[in-house]
Design a protein around this motif. Sequence first.
Motif: not given
Length: 146
Positions: A113-127
């Motif tokens: 929280x919060x950076x790890x969750x944000x990066x995980x969301x960004x990776x899935x959006x790019x996927x």
Amino acid sequence: MARTESNSLVAKRPFYKTPMAVAKACFIGTLLTDVTYWRSAEMMWADFSAWLLFAGLVVGVLAALAALVDLFTGRLSGAARSAWPSLLGNLVVLVIAFFNALVHSRDAWTSVMPTGLTLSVAAVIVLLLVCLLGWSSDHNRVEVVE
């Protein structure tokens, strides 16, 4: 009756797609375990996220090496134009996942929280964007050899 032989050759599936599918599953799993950690604050889920990131990065790097083999051996020659957005998108996901792994190496709550969750969301959006680009282009081409 004379027997005729077909001169068509079905394009082969590139090597990089199979390991990249495993890496994508790991990155999506990372998002799911990050959300679960966010909701429960149970450290086990943060550990799962870190392991999924590590596995996804290792397999993703193997997929990148396989993509180089595909590129240099000519397996991407028929679909080279449609493969580049996918390759570049997957590379962006690997870079995001690398930084996410650095964030997940922290202790306890700050690992997610919060950076790890944000990066995980960004990776899935790019996927998801890479998948949409893949569906819009025709990867199942048949090459005719004459």
